[in-house]
Design a protein around this motif. Structure first.
Motif, mmCIF file in Angstrom:
data_model
loop_
_atom_site.group_PDB
_atom_site.id
_atom_site.type_symbol
_atom_site.label_atom_id
_atom_site.label_comp_id
_atom_site.label_asym_id
_atom_site.label_seq_id
_atom_site.Cartn_x
_atom_site.Cartn_y
_atom_site.Cartn_z
ATOM 1 N N SER A 27 67.569 10.668 92.576
ATOM 2 C CA SER A 27 68.319 11.522 93.952
ATOM 3 C C SER A 27 68.220 12.837 94.288
ATOM 4 O O SER A 27 68.764 12.863 95.295
ATOM 5 N N GLY A 28 66.931 12.551 93.838
ATOM 6 C CA GLY A 28 66.533 14.380 94.369
ATOM 7 C C GLY A 28 66.191 15.425 93.070
ATOM 8 O O GLY A 28 65.840 16.557 93.483
ATOM 9 N N ILE A 29 66.657 15.004 91.890
ATOM 10 C CA ILE A 29 66.480 16.218 91.026
ATOM 11 C C ILE A 29 65.859 16.034 89.962
ATOM 12 O O ILE A 29 65.005 15.581 89.821
ATOM 13 N N GLN A 30 64.842 17.589 89.876
ATOM 14 C CA GLN A 30 63.720 17.770 89.497
ATOM 15 C C GLN A 30 64.165 18.107 88.166
ATOM 16 O O GLN A 30 64.794 19.310 87.636
ATOM 17 N N LEU A 31 63.680 16.969 87.531
ATOM 18 C CA LEU A 31 64.226 16.952 85.657
ATOM 19 C C LEU A 31 63.216 17.882 84.702
ATOM 20 O O LEU A 31 61.758 17.476 84.337
ATOM 21 N N PHE A 32 63.576 18.659 84.221
ATOM 22 C CA PHE A 32 62.420 19.336 82.894
ATOM 23 C C PHE A 32 62.610 19.867 81.886
ATOM 24 O O PHE A 32 63.981 19.413 81.681
ATOM 25 N N LYS A 33 61.947 19.074 80.326
ATOM 26 C CA LYS A 33 62.735 18.476 79.495
ATOM 27 C C LYS A 33 61.835 19.252 78.016
ATOM 28 O O LYS A 33 60.689 19.365 78.198
ATOM 29 N N TYR A 34 62.152 20.294 77.550
ATOM 30 C CA TYR A 34 61.484 21.410 76.660
ATOM 31 C C TYR A 34 61.878 21.104 75.346
ATOM 32 O O TYR A 34 63.541 21.202 75.334
ATOM 33 N N TYR A 35 61.273 21.170 74.045
ATOM 34 C CA TYR A 35 61.364 21.225 73.345
ATOM 35 C C TYR A 35 61.084 22.184 72.152
ATOM 36 O O TYR A 35 59.571 22.476 72.223
ATOM 37 N N LEU A 36 62.434 23.079 71.949
ATOM 38 C CA LEU A 36 61.685 24.317 70.762
ATOM 39 C C LEU A 36 61.212 24.114 69.546
ATOM 40 O O LEU A 36 62.234 23.403 69.194
ATOM 41 N N ASP A 37 60.226 24.166 68.924
ATOM 42 C CA ASP A 37 58.680 24.077 68.091
ATOM 43 C C ASP A 37 59.316 25.056 67.119
ATOM 44 O O ASP A 37 58.474 25.576 67.100
ATOM 45 N N ILE A 38 59.858 24.951 65.749
ATOM 46 C CA ILE A 38 59.548 26.307 65.197
ATOM 47 C C ILE A 38 59.171 25.771 63.325
ATOM 48 O O ILE A 38 59.853 24.118 62.959
ATOM 49 N N SER A 39 58.340 26.718 62.905
ATOM 50 C CA SER A 39 58.405 26.076 61.240
ATOM 51 C C SER A 39 59.569 26.335 60.762
ATOM 52 O O SER A 39 60.347 26.640 61.000
ATOM 53 N N LYS A 40 60.116 25.423 59.596
ATOM 54 C CA LYS A 40 60.653 25.439 58.543
ATOM 55 C C LYS A 40 60.551 26.597 58.298
ATOM 56 O O LYS A 40 61.740 27.817 57.939
ATOM 57 N N ASP A 41 59.657 28.228 57.531
ATOM 58 C CA ASP A 41 59.884 28.781 56.888
ATOM 59 C C ASP A 41 60.415 30.143 57.882
ATOM 60 O O ASP A 41 61.370 30.922 57.464
ATOM 61 N N GLU A 42 60.046 30.094 59.213
ATOM 62 C CA GLU A 42 60.878 30.290 60.438
ATOM 63 C C GLU A 42 62.281 30.769 60.301
ATOM 64 O O GLU A 42 62.965 31.468 60.971
ATOM 65 N N GLN A 43 62.325 29.393 60.483
ATOM 66 C CA GLN A 43 63.919 28.854 60.573
ATOM 67 C C GLN A 43 64.224 29.362 59.531
ATOM 68 O O GLN A 43 65.990 30.221 59.497
ATOM 69 N N THR A 44 64.305 29.079 58.470
ATOM 70 C CA THR A 44 64.984 29.933 57.319
ATOM 71 C C THR A 44 64.701 30.822 57.637
ATOM 72 O O THR A 44 65.898 31.648 57.750
ATOM 73 N N ARG A 45 63.829 32.071 58.038
ATOM 74 C CA ARG A 45 63.819 33.187 58.025
ATOM 75 C C ARG A 45 65.073 33.856 59.320
ATOM 76 O O ARG A 45 66.106 34.559 59.035
ATOM 77 N N ARG A 46 65.213 33.110 60.234
ATOM 78 C CA ARG A 46 66.202 33.096 60.871
ATOM 79 C C ARG A 46 67.537 32.941 61.429
ATOM 80 O O ARG A 46 68.730 33.898 61.366
ATOM 81 N N LEU A 47 67.634 32.065 60.241
ATOM 82 C CA LEU A 47 69.174 31.697 59.573
ATOM 83 C C LEU A 47 69.475 32.874 59.177
ATOM 84 O O LEU A 47 70.655 33.278 59.152
ATOM 85 N N LYS A 48 68.681 33.224 57.917
ATOM 86 C CA LYS A 48 68.970 33.895 57.110
ATOM 87 C C LYS A 48 69.594 35.166 58.258
ATOM 88 O O LYS A 48 70.393 36.450 57.515
#
Length: 261
Positions: free
Chosen positions: A141-162
């Protein structure tokens, strides 16, 4: 090799200068978008605390709010749950001259809903079978569609959630799903891997962002986006992402350490 080891350091001054340069390029892109009645839709997925909010904020910070929309849908209503799955997303698709950024998207069904049991196996399988025809219809239909997946390590996710739990300015980010994100790490990995395997394709491919270093992730998503969109006035040098930070998914990346397992 860890994501931190592969990320290139960036001082605060250098980061801000580079970000400003890239944001000027985004303004050029938007002018081209408006002038030529183009439509851009960007989906941002990733683990909890991967930095989707920060990337989206830096992309939209200096763009025209009339032609730029950020969509972050909440919990589906009873009506949503009893309607065609994609129906709640359709009203938010870009019109001509618009850029829409979705902070989580219809891929919720492949991730959070699957892992947390918010959908049935039949609903999940139905989504997997229908999502690519739906996306290809949008592209046709004319839409330019881009898909991004942001990936982080388990240690980094733990730190950010804390950090979210103790930082009073981040309290709004806390959700029930956050509390079990680490517990379900392997489940989310399996769901992500299946999503990649079944929905990565030539027309709407997945682009993976190694996001342990927030600043480098933000800069390189912008660079990568600029590299994908034709814009005659863009700085070709600025549109060169670090391929160790943003890269198109392939099966090998699940075994060579480029994606956190």
């Amino acid at each position: 090799m860890s994501q931190k080891a592969k990320s290139k350091p960036s001082g605060t001054k250098g980061y801000k200068e580079t970000l400003r340069t890239l944001q000027v390029e985004l303004v050029k892109l938007q002018k081209h978008l408006i002038k030529n009645y183009l439509q851009i839709l960007i989906l941002f997925e990733g683990r909890d605390a991967a930095g989707k909010d920060g990337v989206i904020k830096r992309i939209t910070e200096h763009l025209s709010p009339r032609e730029t929309r950020v969509v972050a849908l909440g919990k589906p209503s009873d009506r949503d749950r009893n309607s065609w799955y994609f129906q709640r997303y359709v009203p938010h698709l870009p019109s001509t001259g618009e850029m829409v950024l979705m902070n989580r998207s219809w891929y919720n069904r492949a991730g959070v809903e699957r892992v947390m049991g918010y959908c049935t196996e039949t609903e999940h399988e139905g989504f997997m079978r229908s999502v690519l025809p739906f996306e290809h219809m949008l592209v046709d239909s004319g839409i330019q569609l881009f898909k991004y997946y942001l990936d982080i390590s388990k240690d980094e996710q733990t730190r950010r959630l804390k950090d979210r739990r103790v930082d009073p300015l981040k309290q709004w980010k806390i959700s029930p799903v956050d509390k079990v994100a680490i517990k379900h790490w392997n489940d989310y990995s399996a769901a992500r891997n299946e999503m990649f395997a079944r929905t990565h394709n030539e027309i709407t491919p997945w682009h993976v962002v190694r996001a342990d270093n927030k600043k480098q992730a933000r800069l390189n998503v912008i660079r990568h986006l600029m590299s994908l969109v034709d814009c005659p006035d863009k700085d070709e040098h600025a549109a060169r992402p670090d391929q160790d930070i943003v890269f198109t998914f392939d099966q090998e990346s699940l075994s060579n350490g480029k994606i956190a397992l």
